[in-house]
Design a protein around this motif. Sequence first.
Motif, PDB file in Angstrom:
ATOM      1  N   THR A  23       0.755  -1.017   0.081  1.00  0.00           N
ATOM      2  CA  THR A  23      -0.131   0.023   0.034  1.00  0.00           C
ATOM      3  C   THR A  23       0.995   1.166  -0.080  1.00  0.00           C
ATOM      4  O   THR A  23       1.791   1.315   0.835  1.00  0.00           O
ATOM      5  CB  THR A  23      -0.826  -0.063   1.404  1.00  0.00           C
ATOM      6  OG1 THR A  23      -1.689  -1.163   1.113  1.00  0.00           O
ATOM      7  CG2 THR A  23      -1.554   1.558   1.235  1.00  0.00           C
ATOM      8  N   VAL A  24       0.534   2.177  -0.910  1.00  0.00           N
ATOM      9  CA  VAL A  24       1.334   3.423  -1.029  1.00  0.00           C
ATOM     10  C   VAL A  24       0.442   4.591  -1.063  1.00  0.00           C
ATOM     11  O   VAL A  24      -0.627   4.418  -1.587  1.00  0.00           O
ATOM     12  CB  VAL A  24       2.453   3.388  -2.275  1.00  0.00           C
ATOM     13  CG1 VAL A  24       3.427   2.195  -2.164  1.00  0.00           C
ATOM     14  CG2 VAL A  24       1.724   3.323  -3.679  1.00  0.00           C
ATOM     15  N   ARG A  25       1.020   5.692  -0.749  1.00  0.00           N
ATOM     16  CA  ARG A  25      -0.055   6.882  -0.773  1.00  0.00           C
ATOM     17  C   ARG A  25       0.120   7.648  -2.268  1.00  0.00           C
ATOM     18  O   ARG A  25      -0.651   7.978  -2.650  1.00  0.00           O
ATOM     19  CB  ARG A  25       0.739   7.803   0.190  1.00  0.00           C
ATOM     20  CG  ARG A  25       0.275   7.601   1.707  1.00  0.00           C
ATOM     21  CD  ARG A  25       0.538   8.774   2.661  1.00  0.00           C
ATOM     22  NE  ARG A  25      -0.244   8.529   3.899  1.00  0.00           N
ATOM     23  CZ  ARG A  25       0.006   9.508   5.023  1.00  0.00           C
ATOM     24  NH1 ARG A  25       0.771  10.586   4.528  1.00  0.00           N
ATOM     25  NH2 ARG A  25      -0.705   9.660   5.965  1.00  0.00           N
ATOM     26  N   LEU A  71       0.491   6.056   7.843  1.00  0.00           N
ATOM     27  CA  LEU A  71       1.800   5.870   7.620  1.00  0.00           C
ATOM     28  C   LEU A  71       2.104   4.598   8.912  1.00  0.00           C
ATOM     29  O   LEU A  71       1.837   4.808   9.854  1.00  0.00           O
ATOM     30  CB  LEU A  71       2.816   6.908   8.075  1.00  0.00           C
ATOM     31  CG  LEU A  71       2.635   8.000   6.933  1.00  0.00           C
ATOM     32  CD1 LEU A  71       3.447   9.133   7.451  1.00  0.00           C
ATOM     33  CD2 LEU A  71       2.888   7.633   5.589  1.00  0.00           C
ATOM     34  N   GLU A 124       8.513   6.057  -0.358  1.00  0.00           N
ATOM     35  CA  GLU A 124       7.840   5.758   1.074  1.00  0.00           C
ATOM     36  C   GLU A 124       8.352   4.745   1.934  1.00  0.00           C
ATOM     37  O   GLU A 124       7.799   4.570   3.064  1.00  0.00           O
ATOM     38  CB  GLU A 124       6.328   5.394   0.549  1.00  0.00           C
ATOM     39  CG  GLU A 124       5.991   6.427  -0.317  1.00  0.00           C
ATOM     40  CD  GLU A 124       4.310   6.211  -0.361  1.00  0.00           C
ATOM     41  OE1 GLU A 124       3.634   5.480   0.209  1.00  0.00           O
ATOM     42  OE2 GLU A 124       3.709   7.007  -1.103  1.00  0.00           O
ATOM     43  N   THR A 240       0.196   2.165   5.307  1.00  0.00           N
ATOM     44  CA  THR A 240       1.265   1.906   4.196  1.00  0.00           C
ATOM     45  C   THR A 240       2.095   0.675   4.306  1.00  0.00           C
ATOM     46  O   THR A 240       2.274   0.399   5.642  1.00  0.00           O
ATOM     47  CB  THR A 240       2.026   3.148   3.901  1.00  0.00           C
ATOM     48  OG1 THR A 240       2.781   3.360   5.247  1.00  0.00           O
ATOM     49  CG2 THR A 240       1.066   4.336   3.691  1.00  0.00           C
TER      50      THR A 240
END
Length: 302
Positions: A23-25, A71, A124, A240
């Motif tokens: 999962t990434v922003r 985060l 990230e 994330t």
Amino acid sequence: MDTAPHTAAAIDAATAVGPVALTVRDRARVAAWYRDVLGMVPLAEDGRAVVLGAADGTPLVTLVGAPDAPLAGRRAPGLYHVAILLPARADLGRWLRHTAAVGARLQGASDHLVSEATYLADPEGNGIEVYRDRPRAEWPRRDGRIHMDNSPFDIAGVLADGDAVGRRFDGLPAGTVVGHVHLKVADVAATRRFYVDTLGFEATEEGYPSALFVAAGGYHHHFGLNAWESAGGTRVAGATGLRHATVTMAPAARAAHAARLAAAGLGADAGPATAAVDPSGNRLLFVDRPIDAATALALADA
């Protein structure tokens, strides 16, 4: 250290690991980094996720965009690094020349006796290892087990092997795979019971404090598992970082393993996969080998 006896039948020797999902922003920014620094190419995508991998179509990483995801903290269990295994030492040398050309910042490098490895992180903070294996006949052993260590990295030798090829790095070569996945865990003893006593992996190295390495089929490790930062930590739902790691098996072996997980009250159907969650909340998806990009994309939300 947990010394519970190995109670499960050994997992199938041909078991390996496959792509991880993260999962990434900022999906576009992170995907561009995997392309420009690691040399991956997009293999499949939809409105939310993209699968990246080698030019021969082997999926390595799935990035799922979630701009509002909390985060993951340093103490949370999850991904320590995903390890990209190159076919040859020369490939590692060519890639290292490339990192210098694009200004990528390495975090470290080490000779592990069984392999030569370099480390960096994506934008990230997801850890990445890029490495090559030595031939199995050269792997040292101690007390009957594979012995790994942290020795100085021969950067001059690796670069020389890459330079001898006579061509620049232009992307991950055919034969590149995810060699292993290193996870942060909350408790090593509970982790050992899950991966060794329940899943049937072999404990290959237990000489590092607060860490365990496990594998199938005599490999040095398919999973590294450490509590160096994450002892007693808990995962934050939807954060994330790691969504899941895949474990690839021959179809018949996976069916038998799914029955083992069901008997232990652990497995659950997840589309084309069987899902299990380790004691630290790290999610594993057991899938039929080989896994293609379309399947990796379908598993993004499994």
